[in-house]
Design an enzyme around this catalytic site. Sequence first.
Site, PDB file in Angstrom:
ATOM      1  N   LYS A 132       4.985  -2.522  17.543  1.00 50.42           N
ATOM      2  CA  LYS A 132       5.835  -1.491  16.956  1.00 50.42           C
ATOM      3  C   LYS A 132       5.538  -1.377  15.468  1.00 50.42           C
ATOM      4  CE  LYS A 132       9.285   1.034  18.750  1.00 50.42           C
ATOM      5  NZ  LYS A 132       9.167   1.727  20.058  1.00 50.42           N
TER       6      LYS A 132
ATOM      7  N   THR B 158       7.485  -2.501  23.439  1.00 46.30           N
ATOM      8  CA  THR B 158       7.506  -2.316  21.982  1.00 46.30           C
ATOM      9  C   THR B 158       8.942  -2.146  21.485  1.00 46.30           C
ATOM     10  OG1 THR B 158       7.233   0.105  22.052  1.00 46.30           O
ATOM     11  CG2 THR B 158       5.225  -1.243  22.043  1.00 46.30           C
ATOM     12  N   ASP B 159       9.832  -1.660  22.335  1.00 49.00           N
ATOM     13  CA  ASP B 159      11.236  -1.562  21.940  1.00 49.00           C
ATOM     14  C   ASP B 159      11.835  -2.949  21.734  1.00 49.00           C
ATOM     15  OD1 ASP B 159      13.565   0.357  21.613  1.00 49.00           O
ATOM     16  OD2 ASP B 159      14.394  -1.039  23.094  1.00 49.00           O
TER      17      ASP B 159
ATOM     18  N   PHE C  62     -17.189   3.878 -22.240  1.00 50.06           N
ATOM     19  CA  PHE C  62     -18.189   3.850 -21.178  1.00 50.06           C
ATOM     20  C   PHE C  62     -19.501   4.384 -21.733  1.00 50.06           C
ATOM     21  CE2 PHE C  62     -20.042   5.283 -17.001  1.00 50.06           C
ATOM     22  CZ  PHE C  62     -20.231   3.994 -16.517  1.00 50.06           C
TER      23      PHE C  62
ATOM     24  N   ARG D  95     -11.880   7.095 -24.628  1.00 53.42           N
ATOM     25  CA  ARG D  95     -11.490   7.930 -23.496  1.00 53.42           C
ATOM     26  C   ARG D  95     -10.154   7.465 -22.927  1.00 53.42           C
ATOM     27  NH1 ARG D  95     -14.861   6.101 -18.024  1.00 53.42           N
ATOM     28  NH2 ARG D  95     -14.376   3.877 -18.142  1.00 53.42           N
TER      29      ARG D  95
ATOM     30  N   VAL E 100     -14.372   0.128 -15.945  1.00 56.58           N
ATOM     31  CA  VAL E 100     -13.407  -0.304 -14.936  1.00 56.58           C
ATOM     32  C   VAL E 100     -13.904  -1.585 -14.275  1.00 56.58           C
ATOM     33  CG1 VAL E 100     -12.276   0.321 -12.774  1.00 56.58           C
ATOM     34  CG2 VAL E 100     -12.614   2.055 -14.542  1.00 56.58           C
ATOM     35  N   GLN E 101     -15.219  -1.666 -14.054  1.00 55.18           N
ATOM     36  CA  GLN E 101     -15.800  -2.836 -13.402  1.00 55.18           C
ATOM     37  C   GLN E 101     -15.501  -4.117 -14.184  1.00 55.18           C
ATOM     38  OE1 GLN E 101     -17.198   0.136 -13.716  1.00 55.18           O
ATOM     39  NE2 GLN E 101     -18.740   0.559 -12.139  1.00 55.18           N
TER      40      GLN E 101
ATOM     41  N   ASN F  33     -10.910   5.793 -10.578  1.00 51.20           N
ATOM     42  CA  ASN F  33     -10.930   6.195 -11.988  1.00 51.20           C
ATOM     43  C   ASN F  33     -10.423   7.625 -12.059  1.00 51.20           C
ATOM     44  OD1 ASN F  33     -11.366   6.518 -14.686  1.00 51.20           O
ATOM     45  ND2 ASN F  33     -13.514   5.884 -14.657  1.00 51.20           N
TER      46      ASN F  33
ATOM     47  N   HIS G 290      -9.670  10.851 -13.682  1.00 50.75           N
ATOM     48  CA  HIS G 290     -10.271  11.465 -14.872  1.00 50.75           C
ATOM     49  C   HIS G 290      -9.332  12.459 -15.554  1.00 50.75           C
ATOM     50  CE1 HIS G 290     -13.975   9.554 -13.773  1.00 50.75           C
ATOM     51  NE2 HIS G 290     -14.037  10.199 -12.621  1.00 50.75           N
TER      52      HIS G 290
END
Length: 307
Positions: A13, A61-62, A165, A182, A237-238, A264, A266
């Site tokens: 569920k 599943t109930d 960058f 940036r 970012v890396q 990222n 922008h």
Amino acid sequence: MSAVQLVKSSYGKTNVKFLKVKNDSRNKKKQEVIEANVMVLLRGNFEASYTKADNTSVVPTDTVKNTIFVEAKTTDVWPLERFAAHLAKHFTTKYNHVSGVEVTIVQQKWSKYPLSTGKVHEHSFKHDGPETKRIYLVYDKKSGELKLTTGIKDLTVLKSTGSMFYGYHECDYTTLKPTTERILSTDVDAVWEFDPKALPNLQSVFVAAERGLFDRAYNAARQTTLELFASENSASVQATMYNMSQSILEQVPEIKEVPYALPNKHYVLFDLSWKGIENNDDLFYPSSDPNGYIKSTVNREIDKSKF
């Protein structure tokens, strides 16, 4: 008809939602809340239900849904890592033919807020979405194998400067201009997987919950993400996501590895030269797509000198 076989299966569920209130033992007006969306999938001897239309072994599943509600009422759900382990133990203990369980829990963020007096209200909360906390536990009864991860999803952050960058590879397809200034924005998707040596079985999860491991790991991961995002003059970012992972691993020895996925997002400067406005450096438009998407997984380096 060609011969086929059922390779693997699971069922259960999903979207079982609850909110639970916890009273302070000394003041019933002081409360905490936890809101969760739970999925439980069962693994085991259910092949006949697929291949022979025989439902004899199927736990409905109930029933899975009802179990989640009853266990949420009658057990401690703080932190939800504990509750995930509790559900795994319950289903594999109650039903002999259930050999394994997969539990996924998404926790909504609710936080108390201060009034004009400066005092935080004792039982009023504001929703901090879309950010969520996510728990994923997989348990196999026969092997005892346990995998537990916790994560942060959709924590949106932006800083208006302090990101660079440049120095990247350029070719005849490159149009991007290098920059030392940036906007950097992302929706954080961070996960940390706990070391099986630190959490070798379900009982160890309960013990770790009591000593505050999961809250400590979550707070360290979230605060580290926010701190380094803000304080680093990011080369990329890396580089920033690697430093985040490294710091989390240093702070919490019980964590095995830390994957990050960071889009990222922008923000692009408007070209207003057509209006006679040159050198625009403060008016941007959000570019929804396409956007960069950077992933990494950082774990502990094995000391080969020990072998």
